[in-house]
Design a protein around this motif. Structure first.
Motif, PDB file in Angstrom:
ATOM      1  N   THR A  23      45.216  42.439  35.296  1.00  0.00           N
ATOM      2  CA  THR A  23      46.333  42.864  36.137  1.00  0.00           C
ATOM      3  C   THR A  23      45.897  43.761  37.289  1.00  0.00           C
ATOM      4  O   THR A  23      46.621  43.894  38.264  1.00  0.00           O
ATOM      5  N   ASP A  24      44.725  44.358  37.199  1.00  0.00           N
ATOM      6  CA  ASP A  24      44.238  45.258  38.242  1.00  0.00           C
ATOM      7  C   ASP A  24      43.799  44.453  39.469  1.00  0.00           C
ATOM      8  O   ASP A  24      42.876  43.654  39.401  1.00  0.00           O
ATOM      9  N   GLU A  25      44.469  44.658  40.607  1.00  0.00           N
ATOM     10  CA  GLU A  25      44.162  43.900  41.825  1.00  0.00           C
ATOM     11  C   GLU A  25      42.728  44.126  42.288  1.00  0.00           C
ATOM     12  O   GLU A  25      42.098  43.213  42.807  1.00  0.00           O
ATOM     13  N   LYS A  26      42.195  45.336  42.108  1.00  0.00           N
ATOM     14  CA  LYS A  26      40.813  45.604  42.512  1.00  0.00           C
ATOM     15  C   LYS A  26      39.847  44.737  41.714  1.00  0.00           C
ATOM     16  O   LYS A  26      38.865  44.243  42.252  1.00  0.00           O
ATOM     17  N   LEU A  27      40.134  44.558  40.444  1.00  0.00           N
ATOM     18  CA  LEU A  27      39.297  43.707  39.605  1.00  0.00           C
ATOM     19  C   LEU A  27      39.452  42.245  40.020  1.00  0.00           C
ATOM     20  O   LEU A  27      38.468  41.539  40.236  1.00  0.00           O
ATOM     21  N   LYS A  28      40.691  41.781  40.159  1.00  0.00           N
ATOM     22  CA  LYS A  28      40.947  40.381  40.508  1.00  0.00           C
ATOM     23  C   LYS A  28      40.302  40.000  41.838  1.00  0.00           C
ATOM     24  O   LYS A  28      39.781  38.903  41.986  1.00  0.00           O
TER      25      LYS A  28
END
Length: 111
Positions: A23-28
């Motif tokens: 869910t973390d945009e930085k990860l995605k």
């Protein structure tokens, strides 16, 4: 780790069985290639399709992910193209190394 790995020219592999772990945009935004294997859970199918950036409400997309055969997966490449590939281990040792099925128990004794 993902950002530092890229700076050091190292690959980082992130493996999960649940799209909610992403869910973390930085990860995605730092994941280059995505793979998704068959799922029967409609909620998980929709979340996976959303993660791949394809229409999660499209029944043909849902069916495609639900009806993948053993060894097939949905893939999204570095350019955002989505398709299906067949994974085939070239060596039998690799097949056994990644086989997650429970061992077959032989019946003992006779009737």
């Amino acid at each position: 780790m993902i950002r530092a790995g890229r700076a050091m020219n190292a690959g980082v592999y992130f493996v999960t069985q649940n799209a909610d772990d992403l869910t973390d945009e930085k990860l995605k935004n730092n994941i280059g290639v995505k793979f998704a294997f068959r799922s029967r859970d409609m909620t998980e199918i929709k979340k996976t399709l959303q993660f791949f950036g394809v229409d999660s409400e499209d029944e043909s997309n849902q069916r495609r992910l639900r009806e993948l055969e053993n060894g097939q997966c949905l893939i999204q490449d570095l350019y955002g193209r989505v398709g299906i590939i067949q994974v085939h281990p070239v060596f039998e040792d690799l097949f056994h190394a990644f086989d997650t099925r429970p061992p077959i128990q032989e019946k003992k004794g006779g009737a």
